[in-house]
Write a protein that holds these residues in place. Structure first.
Motif, PDB file in Angstrom:
ATOM      1  N   THR A  98       0.845  -1.197   0.000  1.00  0.00           N
ATOM      2  CA  THR A  98       0.000   0.000   0.000  1.00  0.00           C
ATOM      3  C   THR A  98       0.876   1.241   0.000  1.00  0.00           C
ATOM      4  O   THR A  98       1.805   1.349   0.794  1.00  0.00           O
ATOM      5  CB  THR A  98      -0.930   0.010   1.229  1.00  0.00           C
ATOM      6  OG1 THR A  98      -1.745  -1.175   1.190  1.00  0.00           O
ATOM      7  CG2 THR A  98      -1.825   1.226   1.233  1.00  0.00           C
ATOM      8  N   ILE A  99       0.565   2.168  -0.904  1.00  0.00           N
ATOM      9  CA  ILE A  99       1.285   3.435  -0.992  1.00  0.00           C
ATOM     10  C   ILE A  99       0.356   4.548  -0.516  1.00  0.00           C
ATOM     11  O   ILE A  99      -0.775   4.646  -0.986  1.00  0.00           O
ATOM     12  CB  ILE A  99       1.717   3.743  -2.444  1.00  0.00           C
ATOM     13  CG1 ILE A  99       2.564   2.632  -3.026  1.00  0.00           C
ATOM     14  CG2 ILE A  99       2.425   5.091  -2.532  1.00  0.00           C
ATOM     15  CD1 ILE A  99       3.973   2.583  -2.535  1.00  0.00           C
ATOM     16  N   GLN A 100       0.804   5.353   0.423  1.00  0.00           N
ATOM     17  CA  GLN A 100       0.072   6.547   0.829  1.00  0.00           C
ATOM     18  C   GLN A 100       0.684   7.719   0.074  1.00  0.00           C
ATOM     19  O   GLN A 100       1.818   8.113   0.339  1.00  0.00           O
ATOM     20  CB  GLN A 100       0.168   6.779   2.330  1.00  0.00           C
ATOM     21  CG  GLN A 100      -0.712   5.874   3.133  1.00  0.00           C
ATOM     22  CD  GLN A 100      -0.686   6.199   4.616  1.00  0.00           C
ATOM     23  OE1 GLN A 100       0.225   6.851   5.105  1.00  0.00           O
ATOM     24  NE2 GLN A 100      -1.686   5.738   5.331  1.00  0.00           N
ATOM     25  N   VAL A 101      -0.071   8.221  -0.897  1.00  0.00           N
ATOM     26  CA  VAL A 101       0.406   9.335  -1.709  1.00  0.00           C
ATOM     27  C   VAL A 101      -0.011  10.634  -1.027  1.00  0.00           C
ATOM     28  O   VAL A 101      -1.194  10.918  -0.891  1.00  0.00           O
ATOM     29  CB  VAL A 101      -0.174   9.271  -3.141  1.00  0.00           C
ATOM     30  CG1 VAL A 101       0.325  10.436  -3.970  1.00  0.00           C
ATOM     31  CG2 VAL A 101       0.171   7.941  -3.791  1.00  0.00           C
ATOM     32  N   VAL A 102       0.978  11.380  -0.568  1.00  0.00           N
ATOM     33  CA  VAL A 102       0.753  12.692   0.030  1.00  0.00           C
ATOM     34  C   VAL A 102       1.763  13.624  -0.621  1.00  0.00           C
ATOM     35  O   VAL A 102       2.930  13.651  -0.247  1.00  0.00           O
ATOM     36  CB  VAL A 102       0.936  12.674   1.566  1.00  0.00           C
ATOM     37  CG1 VAL A 102       0.702  14.050   2.153  1.00  0.00           C
ATOM     38  CG2 VAL A 102       0.021  11.647   2.203  1.00  0.00           C
TER      39      VAL A 102
END
Length: 192
Positions: A46-50
């Motif tokens: 899972t990638i948290q794109v911020v």
């Protein structure tokens, strides 16, 4: 069976390796006490794109020019007629411009490990497609992740992606209305 025959049978059996299949597969084995972090090709992460991006550019320029030229014509020293011709030109230019752009993208998506590099880093890639009010939004993420940057929950921040490529594009009526029409682009190109 005689003793020499039994001895020959034992010798044959001793020379043949045992063939048995194991339930243990070294390539896919994971201990029961291991965490659920991605570590091989095909695993999901899972990638948290911020991402916050801000850019500002400004320019000021100016030039000043003053030119003059003169010409006087005389008939002779006793003449009362005197002719003068003069030419003068001045020019000022002051120009300036400023542009500013701000963008923010916050999302969470899953990607797949496509390759395990020789140094142990993971190459990841994935895309997500959403349709909201007949507007298709597509997000593509790819990059390289160090295993130590993956949290225990199998999540990594986009700021920890090396060689990151994050592409966010929309397609639909609202997106089309944001684009400048072709005739205005031509007019702008000519400075009109």
């Amino acid at each position: 069976m005689s003793a020499p025959q039994a001895l020959a049978l034992v010798a044959v059996l001793m020379g043949t390796p045992a063939m048995a299949q194991s339930l243990y597969d070294e390539a896919s084995y994971r201990p029961l006490t291991a965490d659920n972090k991605a570590f091989r090709a095909g695993d999901v992460l899972t990638i948290q794109v911020v991402e916050n991006a801000t850019a500002v550019a400004s320019a000021d320029s100016g030039s000043h020019r003053k030119n003059s030229a003169g010409l006087e014509l005389f008939r002779d020293t006793n003449s009362k007629y005197r002719r003068e011709i003069g030419l003068s030109a001045t020019g000022d230019f002051d120009g300036g411009g400023r542009t500013a752009r701000t963008g923010k993208l916050v999302t969470q998506m899953s990607v797949t490990v496509t390759e395990v590099l020789p140094n142990g880093d993971l190459r990841v890639s994935g895309e997500q497609s959403l349709v909201i009010n007949q507007e298709r939004q597509q997000i593509r993420v790819s990059g390289q992740v160090r295993p130590q940057d993956i949290t225990d929950g199998n999540v990594v921040l986009s700021s920890r992606l090396a060689d990151a490529s994050i592409d966010y594009a929309g397609d639909g009526t609202l997106t089309d209305s944001q684009r400048m029409p072709w005739w205005q682009r031509v007019r702008s190109w000519f400075g009109l």
